[in-house]
Design a protein around this motif. Structure first.
Motif, PDB file in Angstrom:
ATOM      1  N   LEU A  66       0.828  -1.204   0.000  1.00 13.30           N
ATOM      2  CA  LEU A  66       0.000   0.000   0.000  1.00 13.30           C
ATOM      3  C   LEU A  66       0.862   1.253   0.000  1.00 13.30           C
ATOM      4  CD1 LEU A  66      -2.476  -1.473   2.576  1.00 13.30           C
ATOM      5  CD2 LEU A  66      -3.175  -0.686   0.319  1.00 13.30           C
ATOM      6  N   LEU A  67       1.994   1.164  -0.654  1.00 11.18           N
ATOM      7  CA  LEU A  67       2.928   2.281  -0.726  1.00 11.18           C
ATOM      8  C   LEU A  67       2.225   3.527  -1.289  1.00 11.18           C
ATOM      9  CD1 LEU A  67       6.058   2.942  -0.452  1.00 11.18           C
ATOM     10  CD2 LEU A  67       6.182   2.492  -2.904  1.00 11.18           C
ATOM     11  N   GLY A  68       2.196   4.603  -0.491  1.00  8.62           N
ATOM     12  CA  GLY A  68       1.597   5.860  -0.958  1.00  8.62           C
ATOM     13  C   GLY A  68       0.088   5.850  -1.080  1.00  8.62           C
ATOM     14  N   ALA A  69      -0.574   4.837  -0.559  1.00  7.84           N
ATOM     15  CA  ALA A  69      -2.040   4.768  -0.659  1.00  7.84           C
ATOM     16  C   ALA A  69      -2.678   5.837   0.226  1.00  7.84           C
ATOM     17  CB  ALA A  69      -2.536   3.384  -0.238  1.00  7.84           C
ATOM     18  N   SER A  70      -3.892   6.232  -0.126  1.00  4.27           N
ATOM     19  CA  SER A  70      -4.591   7.246   0.663  1.00  4.27           C
ATOM     20  C   SER A  70      -5.756   6.636   1.428  1.00  4.27           C
ATOM     21  CB  SER A  70      -5.110   8.374  -0.231  1.00  4.27           C
ATOM     22  OG  SER A  70      -5.822   9.315   0.559  1.00  4.27           O
ATOM     23  N   PHE A  71      -5.709   6.809   2.748  1.00  4.92           N
ATOM     24  CA  PHE A  71      -6.790   6.401   3.640  1.00  4.92           C
ATOM     25  C   PHE A  71      -7.354   7.640   4.337  1.00  4.92           C
ATOM     26  CE2 PHE A  71      -4.157   2.599   3.239  1.00  4.92           C
ATOM     27  CZ  PHE A  71      -5.100   1.615   3.017  1.00  4.92           C
ATOM     28  N   PHE A  72      -7.302   8.776   3.652  1.00  4.10           N
ATOM     29  CA  PHE A  72      -7.764  10.035   4.213  1.00  4.10           C
ATOM     30  C   PHE A  72      -9.217   9.910   4.681  1.00  4.10           C
ATOM     31  CE2 PHE A  72      -9.871  14.131   3.915  1.00  4.10           C
ATOM     32  CZ  PHE A  72      -8.982  14.989   4.540  1.00  4.10           C
ATOM     33  N   ASP A  73      -9.455  10.187   5.969  1.00  6.94           N
ATOM     34  CA  ASP A  73     -10.800  10.165   6.549  1.00  6.94           C
ATOM     35  C   ASP A  73     -11.507   8.817   6.376  1.00  6.94           C
ATOM     36  OD1 ASP A  73     -12.824  11.343   8.013  1.00  6.94           O
ATOM     37  OD2 ASP A  73     -13.831  12.196   6.274  1.00  6.94           O
ATOM     38  N   ARG A  99       4.356   2.527   3.702  1.00  4.66           N
ATOM     39  CA  ARG A  99       5.273   3.661   3.609  1.00  4.66           C
ATOM     40  C   ARG A  99       4.647   4.794   2.783  1.00  4.66           C
ATOM     41  NH1 ARG A  99      10.346   1.131   0.960  1.00  4.66           N
ATOM     42  NH2 ARG A  99       8.691  -0.135   0.023  1.00  4.66           N
ATOM     43  N   GLY A 100       4.663   5.990   3.367  1.00 11.03           N
ATOM     44  CA  GLY A 100       4.136   7.150   2.656  1.00 11.03           C
ATOM     45  C   GLY A 100       2.628   7.190   2.519  1.00 11.03           C
ATOM     46  N   ALA A 101       1.920   6.288   3.187  1.00  9.49           N
ATOM     47  CA  ALA A 101       0.449   6.277   3.099  1.00  9.49           C
ATOM     48  C   ALA A 101      -0.127   7.473   3.865  1.00  9.49           C
ATOM     49  CB  ALA A 101      -0.103   4.969   3.666  1.00  9.49           C
ATOM     50  N   ASP A 102      -1.297   7.920   3.438  1.00  7.80           N
ATOM     51  CA  ASP A 102      -1.948   9.066   4.082  1.00  7.80           C
ATOM     52  C   ASP A 102      -3.084   8.584   4.978  1.00  7.80           C
ATOM     53  OD1 ASP A 102      -3.091  11.442   4.834  1.00  7.80           O
ATOM     54  OD2 ASP A 102      -3.574  12.127   2.806  1.00  7.80           O
ATOM     55  N   PHE A 103      -2.898   8.758   6.299  1.00  7.21           N
ATOM     56  CA  PHE A 103      -3.916   8.386   7.272  1.00  7.21           C
ATOM     57  C   PHE A 103      -4.511   9.620   7.953  1.00  7.21           C
ATOM     58  CE2 PHE A 103      -1.470   4.410   7.036  1.00  7.21           C
ATOM     59  CZ  PHE A 103      -2.493   3.490   6.899  1.00  7.21           C
ATOM     60  N   SER A 104      -4.446  10.760   7.300  1.00  6.26           N
ATOM     61  CA  SER A 104      -4.996  11.984   7.879  1.00  6.26           C
ATOM     62  C   SER A 104      -6.481  11.797   8.170  1.00  6.26           C
ATOM     63  CB  SER A 104      -4.814  13.155   6.910  1.00  6.26           C
ATOM     64  OG  SER A 104      -3.454  13.373   6.619  1.00  6.26           O
ATOM     65  N   LEU A 105      -6.890  12.125   9.395  1.00  9.48           N
ATOM     66  CA  LEU A 105      -8.284  12.037   9.852  1.00  9.48           C
ATOM     67  C   LEU A 105      -8.846  10.624   9.866  1.00  9.48           C
ATOM     68  CD1 LEU A 105      -9.794  15.147   8.002  1.00  9.48           C
ATOM     69  CD2 LEU A 105      -8.923  15.033  10.334  1.00  9.48           C
ATOM     70  N   ALA A 106      -8.018   9.620   9.588  1.00 12.35           N
ATOM     71  CA  ALA A 106      -8.511   8.243   9.549  1.00 12.35           C
ATOM     72  C   ALA A 106      -8.758   7.710  10.959  1.00 12.35           C
ATOM     73  CB  ALA A 106      -7.525   7.338   8.828  1.00 12.35           C
ATOM     74  N   ASN A 107      -9.692   6.776  11.065  1.00 15.26           N
ATOM     75  CA  ASN A 107      -9.983   6.127  12.338  1.00 15.26           C
ATOM     76  C   ASN A 107      -9.449   4.696  12.295  1.00 15.26           C
ATOM     77  OD1 ASN A 107     -10.959   5.159  14.738  1.00 15.26           O
ATOM     78  ND2 ASN A 107     -13.026   5.939  14.458  1.00 15.26           N
ATOM     79  N   LEU A 108      -8.355   4.475  13.044  1.00 12.55           N
ATOM     80  CA  LEU A 108      -7.719   3.160  13.088  1.00 12.55           C
ATOM     81  C   LEU A 108      -7.951   2.475  14.430  1.00 12.55           C
ATOM     82  CD1 LEU A 108      -4.711   4.729  11.409  1.00 12.55           C
ATOM     83  CD2 LEU A 108      -5.473   2.517  10.591  1.00 12.55           C
ATOM     84  N   SER A 109      -9.022   2.850  15.115  1.00  8.52           N
ATOM     85  CA  SER A 109      -9.322   2.250  16.418  1.00  8.52           C
ATOM     86  C   SER A 109      -9.507   0.744  16.277  1.00  8.52           C
ATOM     87  CB  SER A 109     -10.604   2.862  17.002  1.00  8.52           C
ATOM     88  OG  SER A 109     -10.436   4.240  17.218  1.00  8.52           O
ATOM     89  N   LYS A 110      -8.767   0.015  17.089  1.00 13.83           N
ATOM     90  CA  LYS A 110      -8.814  -1.451  17.117  1.00 13.83           C
ATOM     91  C   LYS A 110      -8.339  -2.105  15.819  1.00 13.83           C
ATOM     92  CE  LYS A 110     -12.474  -1.593  20.587  1.00 13.83           C
ATOM     93  NZ  LYS A 110     -13.800  -2.093  20.965  1.00 13.83           N
ATOM     94  N   ALA A 111      -7.572  -1.367  15.020  1.00 19.66           N
ATOM     95  CA  ALA A 111      -7.006  -1.947  13.794  1.00 19.66           C
ATOM     96  C   ALA A 111      -5.784  -2.789  14.156  1.00 19.66           C
ATOM     97  CB  ALA A 111      -6.619  -0.849  12.817  1.00 19.66           C
ATOM     98  N   GLY A 130       7.332   7.160   7.118  1.00 17.11           N
ATOM     99  CA  GLY A 130       6.955   8.341   6.342  1.00 17.11           C
ATOM    100  C   GLY A 130       5.470   8.508   6.108  1.00 17.11           C
ATOM    101  N   ALA A 131       4.640   7.718   6.775  1.00 21.87           N
ATOM    102  CA  ALA A 131       3.185   7.847   6.605  1.00 21.87           C
ATOM    103  C   ALA A 131       2.724   9.195   7.158  1.00 21.87           C
ATOM    104  CB  ALA A 131       2.464   6.704   7.307  1.00 21.87           C
ATOM    105  N   LEU A 132       1.640   9.722   6.573  1.00 23.61           N
ATOM    106  CA  LEU A 132       1.114  11.006   7.013  1.00 23.61           C
ATOM    107  C   LEU A 132      -0.009  10.780   8.009  1.00 23.61           C
ATOM    108  CD1 LEU A 132       1.227  14.067   6.622  1.00 23.61           C
ATOM    109  CD2 LEU A 132      -0.396  13.823   4.746  1.00 23.61           C
ATOM    110  N   VAL A 133       0.171  11.312   9.207  1.00 23.62           N
ATOM    111  CA  VAL A 133      -0.820  11.154  10.275  1.00 23.62           C
ATOM    112  C   VAL A 133      -1.056  12.529  10.881  1.00 23.62           C
ATOM    113  CG1 VAL A 133      -1.326  10.073  12.490  1.00 23.62           C
ATOM    114  CG2 VAL A 133      -0.077   8.792  10.766  1.00 23.62           C
ATOM    115  N   THR A 134      -2.129  13.168  10.488  1.00 22.54           N
ATOM    116  CA  THR A 134      -2.440  14.497  11.002  1.00 22.54           C
ATOM    117  C   THR A 134      -3.898  14.554  11.441  1.00 22.54           C
ATOM    118  OG1 THR A 134      -3.037  15.300   8.798  1.00 22.54           O
ATOM    119  CG2 THR A 134      -0.753  15.607   9.488  1.00 22.54           C
TER     120      THR A 134
END
Length: 200
Positions: free
Chosen positions: A103-110, A125-137, A146-150
């Protein structure tokens, strides 16, 4: 709505002097009928695209032409697939299986990755998890370098054993929470989870 039934055809124009005999009038009406049908078909197609946005959106990454953005993909199996730069923005991915996926560079935004979404052994690596909900993942042994987590990205209750968070820009409260549950060493990078999180 019955678009075809709502269309009304006007009468054919009167024959001009010296024009073809009346026998050609039905042919002319037939042409009008076919043109009206073609127009109605175009209206139906346009109305479907407006009613169902997913029909108008093609693409989303290397997963064929399957639409993966803004979709309910609960329980879908993506394990082991190559999904580089795949677009999963705003999708529901509860209990989805991404085990070992690229999932290199994949977007999971929100995106919603709650309820045991499996990202174990995945290359994130480099995936976008901005605003994502990873509870209990399940992020066991995942590589998040380098993943984006904001924003309000949540890891509450996640399994991060062996996960690599190198160069992930976490908020202080996120880092503090993850350090409390961090354990293990990533089998791919050889980095200890606590070290990648700069846990004291």
């Amino acid at each position: 709505m019955d678009i075809l039934g709502a269309l009304k055809l006007g009468p054919s124009p009167p024959a001009l002097s010296g024009a073809a005999p009346p026998a050609t009038t039905p042919a002319r009406s037939s042409v009008h009928f076919h043109l009206a049908n073609a127009g109605a078909a175009a209206l139906v197609t346009a109305s479907l695209l407006v009613a169902d946005p997913s029909l108008a959106f093609i693409g989303g990454g290397p997963y064929g032409k399957q639409v993966t953005r803004g979709q309910d993909l609960t329980g879908k199996d993506f394990s082991g697939l190559t999904l580089v730069k795949q677009d999963f923005k705003t999708s529901i991915l509860r209990q989805a299986n991404f085990k070992g996926a690229n999932l290199l560079g994949a977007s999971f935004f929100d995106a919603d990755l709650t309820s045991s979404a499996d990202l174990s052994d995945a290359d994130l690596r480099g995936a976008d998890f901005s605003l994502a909900n990873l509870s209990k993942a399940n992020l066991t042994n995942a590589n998040l370098e380098g993943a984006l987590v904001t924003g309000n990205t949540s890891f509450k209750g996640s399994n991060i054993t062996g996960a690599d968070f190198t160069d992930v820009p976490l908020r202080d409260d996120q880092r503090e929470y993850l350090c409390k549950i961090a354990d293990g060493v990533n089998s791919t990078t050889g980095n200890a989870t606590k070290e990648t999180l700069f846990c004291s």
